[in-house]
Design a protein around this motif. Structure first.
Motif, mmCIF file in Angstrom:
data_model
loop_
_atom_site.group_PDB
_atom_site.id
_atom_site.type_symbol
_atom_site.label_atom_id
_atom_site.label_comp_id
_atom_site.label_asym_id
_atom_site.label_seq_id
_atom_site.Cartn_x
_atom_site.Cartn_y
_atom_site.Cartn_z
ATOM 1 N N LYS A 130 -3.503 50.567 11.861
ATOM 2 C CA LYS A 130 -3.940 51.620 11.638
ATOM 3 C C LYS A 130 -5.153 50.802 10.871
ATOM 4 C CE LYS A 130 -4.954 54.819 8.469
ATOM 5 N NZ LYS A 130 -6.097 55.861 9.172
ATOM 6 N N ILE A 131 -6.253 50.953 10.852
ATOM 7 C CA ILE A 131 -7.470 50.352 10.041
ATOM 8 C C ILE A 131 -8.289 51.892 9.191
ATOM 9 C CG2 ILE A 131 -9.595 50.042 10.502
ATOM 10 C CD1 ILE A 131 -7.861 48.260 12.475
ATOM 11 N N THR A 132 -7.871 51.041 8.122
ATOM 12 C CA THR A 132 -8.356 51.426 6.653
ATOM 13 C C THR A 132 -9.166 51.289 6.136
ATOM 14 O OG1 THR A 132 -5.765 51.083 5.685
ATOM 15 C CG2 THR A 132 -7.996 51.707 4.182
ATOM 16 N N TRP A 196 -8.187 42.755 3.917
ATOM 17 C CA TRP A 196 -8.103 42.550 2.566
ATOM 18 C C TRP A 196 -6.664 42.847 1.120
ATOM 19 C CZ3 TRP A 196 -7.938 48.636 -0.236
ATOM 20 C CH2 TRP A 196 -8.237 48.726 -1.143
ATOM 21 N N ASP A 197 -6.725 42.647 -0.063
ATOM 22 C CA ASP A 197 -5.712 42.169 -0.627
ATOM 23 C C ASP A 197 -5.260 43.692 -1.282
ATOM 24 O OD1 ASP A 197 -7.168 42.936 -2.607
ATOM 25 O OD2 ASP A 197 -7.559 41.429 -3.855
ATOM 26 N N GLY A 198 -5.875 44.282 -0.632
ATOM 27 C CA GLY A 198 -5.396 46.221 -0.869
ATOM 28 C C GLY A 198 -5.248 47.013 -2.164
ATOM 29 N N GLY A 222 -6.722 37.211 14.087
ATOM 30 C CA GLY A 222 -5.937 36.697 13.788
ATOM 31 C C GLY A 222 -4.760 37.777 13.014
ATOM 32 N N PRO A 223 -3.215 37.750 12.909
ATOM 33 C CA PRO A 223 -3.105 39.070 12.046
ATOM 34 C C PRO A 223 -3.571 38.657 10.308
ATOM 35 C CG PRO A 223 -0.638 37.502 12.894
ATOM 36 C CD PRO A 223 -2.280 37.191 13.636
ATOM 37 N N CYS A 224 -3.534 39.472 9.370
ATOM 38 C CA CYS A 224 -4.006 39.606 8.489
ATOM 39 C C CYS A 224 -2.560 38.933 7.855
ATOM 40 C CB CYS A 224 -4.030 40.951 7.883
ATOM 41 S SG CYS A 224 -5.522 41.738 8.334
ATOM 42 N N PRO A 225 -2.781 38.070 6.797
ATOM 43 C CA PRO A 225 -2.098 37.483 5.840
ATOM 44 C C PRO A 225 -0.878 37.939 4.959
ATOM 45 C CG PRO A 225 -3.752 36.641 5.185
ATOM 46 C CD PRO A 225 -4.396 37.333 6.385
ATOM 47 N N ALA A 226 -0.133 38.104 4.012
ATOM 48 C CA ALA A 226 0.568 38.614 3.320
ATOM 49 C C ALA A 226 -0.217 39.238 2.182
ATOM 50 C CB ALA A 226 1.635 37.950 3.102
ATOM 51 N N HIS A 228 -3.136 39.317 1.962
ATOM 52 C CA HIS A 228 -4.443 40.364 2.374
ATOM 53 C C HIS A 228 -4.216 41.284 3.524
ATOM 54 C CE1 HIS A 228 -6.511 37.237 -0.080
ATOM 55 N NE2 HIS A 228 -7.214 38.175 -0.445
ATOM 56 N N PRO A 229 -2.501 42.554 3.493
ATOM 57 C CA PRO A 229 -1.995 42.536 3.988
ATOM 58 C C PRO A 229 -2.538 44.147 4.828
ATOM 59 C CG PRO A 229 -1.455 43.457 2.263
ATOM 60 C CD PRO A 229 -2.865 42.293 1.683
ATOM 61 N N VAL A 230 -3.991 44.035 4.208
ATOM 62 C CA VAL A 230 -4.381 45.794 5.282
ATOM 63 C C VAL A 230 -5.919 45.483 5.759
ATOM 64 C CG1 VAL A 230 -6.247 48.311 3.612
ATOM 65 C CG2 VAL A 230 -3.745 46.662 2.760
ATOM 66 N N ARG A 231 -5.359 45.548 6.741
ATOM 67 C CA ARG A 231 -6.770 45.581 7.932
ATOM 68 C C ARG A 231 -7.768 46.616 8.009
ATOM 69 N NH1 ARG A 231 -7.576 41.657 11.203
ATOM 70 N NH2 ARG A 231 -6.004 41.149 11.803
ATOM 71 N N MET A 232 -9.410 46.339 7.722
ATOM 72 C CA MET A 232 -10.352 47.248 8.080
ATOM 73 C C MET A 232 -10.947 46.310 8.486
ATOM 74 S SD MET A 232 -10.563 46.793 3.466
ATOM 75 C CE MET A 232 -11.051 48.257 2.944
#
Length: 347
Positions: A130-132, A196-198, A222-226, A228-232
């Motif tokens: 999911k891309i926000t 994004w940190d959300g 790479g995967p987003c870290p905890a 900054h968990p929101v993938r944009m």
């Protein structure tokens, strides 16, 4: 770095949306509403594309997607602003000249400007995550005008240059300006972070609310870290500078060093940087990210976004509020670069 054509992407199988589109220039002037809000003029010249709400302040409480009345981008619901520093040529006799920009190659009739990308994973697979989309008031920068060493520049994997053999050349990226004349010009590439940190639409340094897992180029991040968990969306710019009129090496410095200088006054390419200010109208960007369209197919009668002609794009402009010569002269540099370059020059 390997890039793929639209046909190659189409053959790769089902994927989610990716946008690639041209934007004409909306303004070239010394304003920077993110780093130096309200300063007229700002420290150095920028080339800006996008919506006509661009000004010296850009209050984050104002949704420019609703206040702008036109945009220089192909997708007419995109009133965002995108900008970078401006490239100059420094001749052997000490004079400067602004380097012209190529128009986006996929938008016939566009005026200068750049190519903008919003991708989800890579050019071969946009994944199923999911891309926000960004929110009104969101802004960020990448790179820094104070970066002055190659060691620092190499760490910014998304900031690179390509010496263009033709205007379609891709790959062979370097963290510094090409050392030799480029047959078709120099492409400056800026990839922004996509995690994004959300919580925060901005941060004091305009970067901490985002985190980069970029691997360089249009490769899978790479995967987003905890933290900054929101993938944009992965935002990227390509600006093609037409340096061909300066390829005569008799005009270059006598020591043979490359002659191009960012408007920051830095001449190795390390200070390359870019700014982004979100301004898509309503839920247009989220609609696109939730669709399965690719590139230009995202617009038009069968797409999810509205498009406009190059003629309509080129009509949109922002009146300069900084009155000064910007095309090149010694005064332009000596007046506002002296404070930045003085220590390096022994002043």
């Amino acid at each position: 770095m390997k890039r793929f054509s639209l046909l190659a992407v189409a053959l790769a199988g089902p994927c989610q949306a990716a946008l690639r589109f041209g934007c004409s220039s909306v303004s070239v002037q010394r304003l920077d509403p993110l780093v130096e809000p309200g300063s007229v003029p700002s420290a150095h010249v920028h080339q800006i594309v996008g919506g006509n709400a661009f000004n010296a302040t850009m209050d984050p409480k104002i949704d420019i997607g609703e206040t702008a009345t036109c945009t220089t981008c192909v997708f007419s619901e995109d009133f965002s602003n995108y900008w970078t520093a401006v490239l100059y040529f420094r001749a052997r006799n000490g004079t400067y000249k602004r380097v012209p920009q190529y128009a986006n190659a996929i938008t016939q009739g566009a005026r200068a400007g750049m190519t903008v990308y919003y991708t989800q994973e890579s050019f071969t697979s946009n994944g199923n995550q999911k891309i926000t989309a960004f929110k009104p008031g969101f802004r960020m920068t990448v790179g820094s005008p104070t970066t002055d060493t190659k060691e620092q520049a190499v760490k910014h994997k998304g900031l690179r240059y390509t010496c263009l053999q033709t205007i379609l050349t891709r790959g062979s990226e370097t963290p510094d300006f090409p050392a030799e004349p480029c047959p078709a010009g120099i492409m400056a590439i800026h990839h922004f972070p996509a995690c994004w940190d959300g919580k925060n639409l901005d941060s004091p340094d305009h970067q901490s609310h985002m985190f980069s897992t970029d691997q360089g180029g249009f490769r899978t991040a790479g995967p987003c870290p905890a933290s900054h968990p929101v993938r944009m969306p992965q935002v990227a710019y390509e600006t093609m500078w037409n340096t061909t009129q300066f390829n005569d090496k008799s005009l270059w410095p006598e020591d043979g060093s490359q002659p191009f200088v960012w408007s920051t006054g830095e001449d190795r390419g390390y200070s390359t940087h870019a700014d982004y200010l979100f301004g898509w109208k309503g839920d247009a960007l989220q609609r696109a990210m939730d669709s399965s369209c690719m590139f230009q197919a995202c617009g038009g009668p069968k797409g999810v976004l509205k498009i406009q002609s190059a003629e309509e794009m080129n009509k949109c402009a922002v009146k300069s509020t900084v009155t000064e010569p910007i095309d090149g002269c010694e005064f332009l540099f000596s007046s506002f670069f002296f404070l930045q370059l003085g220590p390096k020059l022994g002043a």
